[in-house]
Scaffold this motif. Sequence first.
Motif, mmCIF file in Angstrom:
data_model
loop_
_atom_site.group_PDB
_atom_site.id
_atom_site.type_symbol
_atom_site.label_atom_id
_atom_site.label_comp_id
_atom_site.label_asym_id
_atom_site.label_seq_id
_atom_site.Cartn_x
_atom_site.Cartn_y
_atom_site.Cartn_z
ATOM 1 N N GLU A 451 0.668 -1.100 -0.007
ATOM 2 C CA GLU A 451 -0.151 0.007 -0.044
ATOM 3 C C GLU A 451 0.824 1.291 0.068
ATOM 4 O O GLU A 451 1.897 1.358 0.543
ATOM 5 C CB GLU A 451 -0.757 0.116 1.412
ATOM 6 C CG GLU A 451 -2.211 0.726 1.194
ATOM 7 C CD GLU A 451 -2.687 0.806 2.492
ATOM 8 O OE1 GLU A 451 -3.966 1.487 2.595
ATOM 9 O OE2 GLU A 451 -2.434 -0.104 3.134
ATOM 10 N N CYS A 452 0.362 2.226 -0.445
ATOM 11 C CA CYS A 452 0.939 3.650 -0.334
ATOM 12 C C CYS A 452 1.146 4.123 0.753
ATOM 13 O O CYS A 452 0.081 4.065 1.573
ATOM 14 C CB CYS A 452 0.355 4.670 -1.407
ATOM 15 S SG CYS A 452 1.115 6.263 -1.358
ATOM 16 N N PRO A 453 2.190 4.648 1.519
ATOM 17 C CA PRO A 453 2.646 5.270 2.705
ATOM 18 C C PRO A 453 1.668 6.467 2.878
ATOM 19 O O PRO A 453 1.260 6.841 4.045
ATOM 20 C CB PRO A 453 3.901 5.279 2.825
ATOM 21 C CG PRO A 453 4.483 5.214 1.744
ATOM 22 C CD PRO A 453 3.484 4.489 0.577
ATOM 23 N N ASN A 454 1.474 7.140 1.963
ATOM 24 C CA ASN A 454 0.588 8.416 1.711
ATOM 25 C C ASN A 454 -0.786 8.470 1.507
ATOM 26 O O ASN A 454 -1.188 9.458 1.837
ATOM 27 C CB ASN A 454 1.570 9.347 0.906
ATOM 28 C CG ASN A 454 3.029 9.353 0.889
ATOM 29 O OD1 ASN A 454 3.679 9.265 1.970
ATOM 30 N ND2 ASN A 454 3.600 9.520 -0.153
ATOM 31 N N CYS A 455 -0.958 7.332 0.965
ATOM 32 C CA CYS A 455 -2.506 7.300 0.541
ATOM 33 C C CYS A 455 -3.224 6.201 0.828
ATOM 34 O O CYS A 455 -2.504 5.213 1.077
ATOM 35 C CB CYS A 455 -2.556 7.618 -0.976
ATOM 36 S SG CYS A 455 -1.534 8.862 -1.619
ATOM 37 N N THR A 456 -4.508 5.965 0.921
ATOM 38 C CA THR A 456 -5.459 4.919 1.270
ATOM 39 C C THR A 456 -5.377 4.176 -0.162
ATOM 40 O O THR A 456 -6.552 4.559 -0.829
ATOM 41 C CB THR A 456 -6.648 4.959 1.812
ATOM 42 O OG1 THR A 456 -6.339 6.028 2.858
ATOM 43 C CG2 THR A 456 -7.298 3.840 2.123
ATOM 44 N N VAL A 469 4.021 2.206 -8.347
ATOM 45 C CA VAL A 469 3.650 3.340 -8.361
ATOM 46 C C VAL A 469 2.293 3.765 -7.611
ATOM 47 O O VAL A 469 1.560 2.999 -7.886
ATOM 48 C CB VAL A 469 3.677 3.930 -9.944
ATOM 49 C CG1 VAL A 469 3.222 5.552 -10.038
ATOM 50 C CG2 VAL A 469 4.864 3.754 -10.450
ATOM 51 N N CYS A 470 2.144 4.905 -7.101
ATOM 52 C CA CYS A 470 1.103 5.311 -6.344
ATOM 53 C C CYS A 470 0.116 6.126 -7.475
ATOM 54 O O CYS A 470 0.904 7.430 -7.717
ATOM 55 C CB CYS A 470 0.901 5.983 -5.147
ATOM 56 S SG CYS A 470 -0.449 6.733 -4.681
ATOM 57 N N HIS A 471 -0.954 5.778 -7.876
ATOM 58 C CA HIS A 471 -1.700 6.724 -9.082
ATOM 59 C C HIS A 471 -2.452 7.897 -8.565
ATOM 60 O O HIS A 471 -2.660 8.676 -9.098
ATOM 61 C CB HIS A 471 -2.722 5.672 -9.700
ATOM 62 C CG HIS A 471 -2.152 4.774 -10.668
ATOM 63 N ND1 HIS A 471 -2.834 4.099 -11.294
ATOM 64 C CD2 HIS A 471 -0.776 4.615 -11.139
ATOM 65 C CE1 HIS A 471 -1.841 3.088 -12.155
ATOM 66 N NE2 HIS A 471 -0.685 3.597 -11.928
ATOM 67 N N HIS A 472 -2.073 7.811 -6.880
ATOM 68 C CA HIS A 472 -2.927 9.333 -6.441
ATOM 69 C C HIS A 472 -1.712 10.182 -6.151
ATOM 70 O O HIS A 472 -1.841 11.389 -6.358
ATOM 71 C CB HIS A 472 -3.646 8.838 -5.026
ATOM 72 C CG HIS A 472 -4.710 8.120 -5.298
ATOM 73 N ND1 HIS A 472 -5.796 8.706 -5.918
ATOM 74 C CD2 HIS A 472 -4.834 6.786 -5.241
ATOM 75 C CE1 HIS A 472 -6.655 7.808 -6.000
ATOM 76 N NE2 HIS A 472 -6.271 6.619 -5.630
ATOM 77 N N CYS A 473 -0.577 9.752 -5.631
ATOM 78 C CA CYS A 473 0.569 11.127 -5.417
ATOM 79 C C CYS A 473 1.676 10.855 -6.077
ATOM 80 O O CYS A 473 2.380 11.679 -5.685
ATOM 81 C CB CYS A 473 0.700 10.750 -3.637
ATOM 82 S SG CYS A 473 1.867 9.301 -3.402
ATOM 83 N N GLY A 474 1.704 9.792 -6.920
ATOM 84 C CA GLY A 474 2.985 9.846 -7.510
ATOM 85 C C GLY A 474 4.265 8.890 -7.095
ATOM 86 O O GLY A 474 4.939 8.799 -7.817
HETATM 87 ZN ZN ZN Z 1 0.180 7.912 -2.739
#
Ligand code: ZN
Length: 734
Positions: A451-456, A469-474
């Motif tokens: 999981e992204c550490p910055n986003c759910t 890659v996180c598609h929310h925060c990059g």
């Molecule tokens: Zn993220």
Amino acid sequence: MTDLLPLDEPFDRVSVLLPLPLDVAYDYKADPALELARGDVVEVPLGQRRMVGVVLGPGGGDAVAPERLRAVFRRLDVPRLPRTVIDLVEWTAAWTLAPRGNVVRMAISTPSAFEPPAPVVVHTAGPQEDWTGQARLTPARRRVLSVLSDGPALEQKDLAREAGVGPSVIKGMIDCGMVAPHTVAQPAPFETPDATRDGPTLSGEQQTAAETLRAKVDAHAFSVTAVDGITGSGKTEVYFEAIAAALTAGRQALVLLPEIALSAEWLERFADRFGVEPAVWHSDLKPKVRRETWRAVAEGSVRVLVGARSALFLPFAELGLIVIDEEHESAYKQEDGVAYHARDMAVVRARLEGIPIALVSATLSLETVENVRQGRYGAVHLTARPGSATLPEVALIDLRKHAPERGTFLSPPLVEAVQRTLDEGEQAMLFLNRRGYAPLTLCRTCGHRLECPNCTAWLVEHRLLGRLVCHHCGLSARLPKQCPSCEAEDSFVASGPGVERLAEEVLVRFPDARFQLASSDTLTGPDKAAEFVRSVRAREVDIIIGTQVVAKGHNFPWLTLVGVVDADLGLAGGDLRASERTYQLLHQVSGRAGRAERPGRVLLQTHAPETPVMQALAAGDRESFLQSEIDQRKAAGMPPYGRLAGIVISAPDADRADAAARMVARAAPRLNGVTILGPAPAPITMLRGRHRRRLLVKAGRQVNVQQVLRDWLAPIKLETSVRLQVDVDPYSFM
Ligand code: ZN
Ligand code: ADP
């Protein structure tokens, strides 16, 4: 508000709106000699800074005593912003509850355009009698004179390059009169489209539609017309006729497109019809082009501009027509900053301008359909494809009956259909609206999900990049060797398909086929996109594997099969418009098949063939789908039959987010016809490291939601680390 300010006092005050996150405008002293009026772009002091702002009108609205006012430095050398643009700024701010300063920033987004363009200096050979006998003719100088003797006048850097000399040589020659500089005006970068060229011979219904639009343009009064036509029915040709009418009437035209970066084909068609390319406007323009375009729009030398949503705030002074192509697209809704819907604000601009606007789509939004039904908007209909082209046949593949083999994603009937298409020498498209290799990566040993550490949000594997890659925060990271949870090594497996993984399956199943991946990761700019379109048209590609970037617009004559790998994808999550969007997207994708004389086929793989969306797609029955959507929304009091506003409260930690959300909820008004839901954790509970809570305001159509929100939120004081974002008529519920 008066247009010109009184001139009879030695100094007057004007109200200036600055591009800052503030709703208030500040008063400044203004020298009457400047003759300032609403819409003038001025430079003013702010603290130690100089800032560019827009004059709203006479001052006096704030409490600053006259002796403490600071003075406007100067009026900038650009045409006054049209009154309609200032009105649109105020309207948009009032509608979205955004501070007026944030909205005006969109109207003056190109400060470099406010300085007059630098003049161009070109060079010719100086008269010989001026220098003969006084200056030495070196070999380098001889070369310069030789370049000038048989060529056009040149700018200094071009002259130096062509003669193969340094800039100092040229400078020395200017000093002694061997070379003469001349200042000339910048050549106009924009050519005028030619409205008198012939388009294709229109079919009967195309002609009727074009006539209707032309009459609206000639009437030069506010009207909204829905251009409702199946994919490939010639909607573009029809609104080109309306553009021609606007040009003939001496007016400018604005066309909004959802993804301007991928519209090389559109530009080409425009050039075929009007002889020159139109001006374009989007966020990736080079600064020089941006500056020239902004100014040319204001000065009127741009007659037709095609752009992304921000083009709506450009200072057209002679606008005669607005066209919103693909009006149903949610890309018209801006989610960050000023949360405005460009289609809706375009209708506002058309009303302020007193001009016609056309809303164009094969799958009109429910909002527009309802406005047509209520008689608020007019409509023209295009029901046939020109020539012998027909609509593709759409069939459902029930994945419960035709399951793909384990670890694969194409069902036997779809594989067979692709094979047959290849055998015929035609092209197939596999559509999967998922970038990357796999949407989820999990540990085989313990089930841990990355999981992204910055986003759910899950991290998406992009195997071509070798990254997660996180598609929310990059955020982008390497696949860890060890599972962070159970420490097992090399235990990660990909779960679910993305287009890259589908490509692997294609490679195995159709080893001789040439395939091309098309997603925002591979078509990274207009050039790549144009090359992609060219290679498909040239039949250098047999199978296109694409995300939504290939869903619209393109005409591929040899594409006869579209396979939708996961038709149910958009239905998950269950937001208000999930079904509507799925219908629109899949209908649009289907329209890619069989655009020329070869009939097309569309196969939708689904786990839920019985849902109204899938049934409507298979039967080509938009009316019954719309009716079932309308019935549901009416029953639930949802837009367009009721009003919604979202409030998202975010903070760096969960406690502060909760506390702020509770405080906002406690202050909520109790009003008839207004329901307030929440606070609850937002579906994306954490985004870019901020914890998010949501409230939803639901109200009857007659309720002035903006007023309710203003009264409610104005007195609330939040800690500085807490952000509150209002989204009137939200499209995203994340
Ligand atoms: Zn993220
Ligand atoms: P839409 O915008 O409705 O998808 P287009 O305007 O792109 O449709 O038209 C689809 C294709 O048919 C285009 O290649 C277009 O040039 C062609 N076309 C449309 N109308 C005509 C016509 N009257 N005569 C010849 N070709 C046409």
